[in-house]
Design an enzyme around this catalytic site. Structure first.
Site, mmCIF file in Angstrom:
data_model
loop_
_atom_site.group_PDB
_atom_site.id
_atom_site.type_symbol
_atom_site.label_atom_id
_atom_site.label_comp_id
_atom_site.label_asym_id
_atom_site.label_seq_id
_atom_site.Cartn_x
_atom_site.Cartn_y
_atom_site.Cartn_z
ATOM 1 C CD GLU A 184 -2.931 -1.283 2.217
ATOM 2 O OE1 GLU A 184 -4.075 -1.664 1.926
ATOM 3 O OE2 GLU A 184 -2.600 -0.986 3.366
ATOM 4 C CB CYS A 218 2.775 7.228 3.511
ATOM 5 S SG CYS A 218 3.236 6.001 4.734
ATOM 6 C CB CYS A 261 7.294 -5.505 8.616
ATOM 7 S SG CYS A 261 8.674 -4.794 9.534
ATOM 8 C CB CYS A 306 5.929 -3.421 16.093
ATOM 9 S SG CYS A 306 7.598 -2.913 15.667
ATOM 10 C CB CYS A 309 2.781 -2.575 13.415
ATOM 11 S SG CYS A 309 2.993 -2.329 11.647
ATOM 12 C CB CYS A 360 0.352 5.623 11.581
ATOM 13 S SG CYS A 360 0.712 7.283 11.127
HETATM 14 N N1 SAH Z 1 9.013 0.224 9.930
HETATM 15 C C1 SAH Z 1 9.178 1.608 10.121
HETATM 16 C C2 SAH Z 1 8.302 2.445 9.239
HETATM 17 C C3 SAH Z 1 6.868 2.030 9.047
HETATM 18 S S1 SAH Z 1 5.772 2.228 10.367
HETATM 19 C C4 SAH Z 1 8.989 1.987 11.567
HETATM 20 O O1 SAH Z 1 8.511 1.159 12.332
HETATM 21 O O2 SAH Z 1 9.376 3.092 11.919
HETATM 22 C C5 SAH Z 1 5.510 3.988 10.479
HETATM 23 C C6 SAH Z 1 5.103 4.450 11.875
HETATM 24 O O3 SAH Z 1 3.785 3.996 12.211
HETATM 25 C C7 SAH Z 1 6.023 3.905 12.945
HETATM 26 O O4 SAH Z 1 6.368 4.889 13.877
HETATM 27 C C8 SAH Z 1 5.150 2.865 13.570
HETATM 28 O O5 SAH Z 1 5.579 2.575 14.866
HETATM 29 C C9 SAH Z 1 3.790 3.492 13.530
HETATM 30 N N2 SAH Z 1 2.712 2.526 13.737
HETATM 31 C C10 SAH Z 1 2.715 1.216 13.481
HETATM 32 N N3 SAH Z 1 1.534 0.668 13.806
HETATM 33 C C11 SAH Z 1 0.766 1.667 14.285
HETATM 34 C C12 SAH Z 1 -0.583 1.729 14.741
HETATM 35 N N4 SAH Z 1 -1.374 0.654 14.752
HETATM 36 N N5 SAH Z 1 -1.059 2.932 15.140
HETATM 37 C C13 SAH Z 1 -0.274 4.029 15.078
HETATM 38 N N6 SAH Z 1 0.987 4.020 14.637
HETATM 39 C C14 SAH Z 1 1.501 2.854 14.248
HETATM 40 FE FE1 SF4 Z 2 7.604 -3.278 10.870
HETATM 41 FE FE2 SF4 Z 2 5.291 -2.243 11.644
HETATM 42 FE FE3 SF4 Z 2 7.287 -2.490 13.393
HETATM 43 FE FE4 SF4 Z 2 7.462 -0.648 11.430
HETATM 44 S S1 SF4 Z 2 5.972 -0.684 13.099
HETATM 45 S S2 SF4 Z 2 9.055 -2.104 12.086
HETATM 46 S S3 SF4 Z 2 6.384 -1.751 9.764
HETATM 47 S S4 SF4 Z 2 6.219 -4.181 12.361
#
Ligand code: SAH
Ligand code: SF4
Length: 392
Positions: free
Chosen positions: A90, A103, A110, A114, A117, A348
């Site tokens: 996306e 974005c 990934c 996390c 996410c 996000c």
């Molecule tokens: N992998 C990279 C970039 C992609 S995520 C990273 O983790 O930085 C982009 C941002 O969205 C990151 O700060 C991530 O922590 C945040 N993010 C991920 N899941 C989210 C969620 N469910 N709600 C709000 N922010 C989220």
């Molecule tokens: Fe990967 Fe999502 Fe963690 Fe970013 S926030 S490193 S996209 S798992």
């Protein structure tokens, strides 16, 4: 056939030389592709006919296949691009007054996994190629120019954030040529301050990026201490907070801005207490000693965007505001990210695309006992069930 979106200008010059063409032809070709959005070599009128014939025979500019496109109430656009073999990624365009931010995704899925996410929950399939990363920008920029009726020289996209699906610094070799194309004056001509790489903290690659292609950096911190960060961002077990912040300080020596952005996703009852705000302030502000050096940064609080199966809730707005106030009063510039496009799951952390999980992380997670983030005792019984707001 070679896909010319794979090449930054240096690599394109090498390829042109291999074709028996002079290097400056590469600049002309690069400008046709990235400044005019042209993919029909026959239309590239300032190139010699013989070169155009060679291009037609051996090269192409491959657009991404659009699986779907959605437009949110607030004008945010989300494209789902089919990248083959059951994977789709996306890309999100976020219009604001005076600027347009794209974005971009760096991986199908990934591997960092996390807790909060949606991308992480899907597991990991593969790295995107430079061509696939650049094609997201190429597609969006020229599609938007057509739709908005922009004149030549006018830009739809003024900022790029590598905050889509994937961990960009776990796809370093494909990322860097893509960044170079974005920055190139003969390409998209974006300034280093307007291209942001967001990372969950791949320390060695942060150091390499600083040397190879320093753009604006955002670090996804999400916790003030290692115990909690180990749970939320499993990569922390490899690169704990002290190492991460030390690398961020080194990055600042070359960064185009004099601060690092710290992203902090606000999770109800998990990382949003006043005590945790104080701990974060102490960590980031420091006291100027070697033991607590702090970091020149701005904090961006991201209200958690819920998705099915996360088991987590967004912090109530008042709690986010109180958390921000602690940091601000301590002297750290703090903003609360405005949620955009959540009615089309474009906010996000909601990007999920379609991923053929090849790491079997999803399967392993299903077999294992559910991982629980320990909630502070005071919150455990309170059971505040606050419905996630549509907008923050
Ligand atoms: N992998 C990279 C970039 C992609 S995520 C990273 O983790 O930085 C982009 C941002 O969205 C990151 O700060 C991530 O922590 C945040 N993010 C991920 N899941 C989210 C969620 N469910 N709600 C709000 N922010 C989220
Ligand atoms: Fe990967 Fe999502 Fe963690 Fe970013 S926030 S490193 S996209 S798992």
């Amino acid at each position: 056939m070679v896909n010319l979106l794979q090449f930054d200008r240096g690599a394109l010059a090498e390829w042109c030389e291999q074709q028996g063409e002079q290097a400056f032809r590469a600049t002309q070709l690069f400008r046709w592709i990235h400044q005019r959005g042209e993919r029909d070599f026959a239309a590239m009128s300032n190139l010699a006919k013989s070169f155009r014939d060679k291009l037609v025979a051996s090269a192409e500019v491959v657009d991404l296949a659009v699986a779907s496109e959605q437009v949110a109430e607030d004008g945010t656009i989300k494209w789902l691009f089919d990248v083959g073999a059951g994977d789709a990624v996306e890309t999100v365009f976020i219009p604001e007054t005076g600027r347009g931010t794209l974005c971009i995704s760096s991986q199908a899925g990934c591997a960092v996994n996390c807790r909060f996410c949606a991308t992480g929950h899907q597991g990991f399939s593969r790295n995107l190629t430079t061509a696939e990363i650049v094609a997201q920008l190429w597609h969006a920029e020229f599609e938007l120019r057509r739709r908005l009726g922009l004149r030549e020289g006018e830009r739809a996209i003024t900022n790029v954030v590598m905050m889509g699906m994937g961990e960009p610094l776990q796809n370093y070799s494909q990322l860097v040529p893509a960044l170079r194309t974005m920055l190139d004056d003969h390409g998209y001509g974006l300034s280093r301050r307007r291209v942001t790489v967001s990372t969950s903290g791949v320390v060695p690659m942060m150091d390499r990026l600083r040397d190879d292609c320093p753009v604006a950096l955002a670090v996804s911190l999400h916790a003030p201490d290692d115990a909690l960060r180990d749970e939320l961002v499993p990569l922390n077990r490899k690169y704990p907070i002290a190492e991460l912040l030390a690398s961020a300080r080194r990055y600042l020596e070359r960064a185009p801005r004099d601060f690092i952005t710290i992203e902090y996703c606000m999770l109800d009852g998990v990382n949003d207490s006043p005590a945790q705000a104080e701990a974060l302030l102490a960590l980031l502000h420091g006291d100027g000693t070697a033991a607590a050096p702090g970091l020149a940064c701005k904090v961006n609080l991201i209200p958690f965007n819920p998705f099915a199966a996360s088991g987590l809730k967004r912090s109530p707005a008042a709690r986010v505001a109180a958390f921000a106030a602690v940091l601000q009063e301590g002297g750290i510039v703090t903003t609360i990210r405005k949620t955009r496009g959540d009615d089309i799951a474009a906010a996000c952390g909601q990007l999920a695309g379609e991923v053929q999980d090849r790491t079997r992380v999803v399967e392993r997670r299903a077999r294992a006992a559910p991982v629980r983030v320990a909630l502070p005792a005071s919150r455990r019984s309170a059971g505040e069930a606050v419905a996630p707001g549509r907008r923050s």
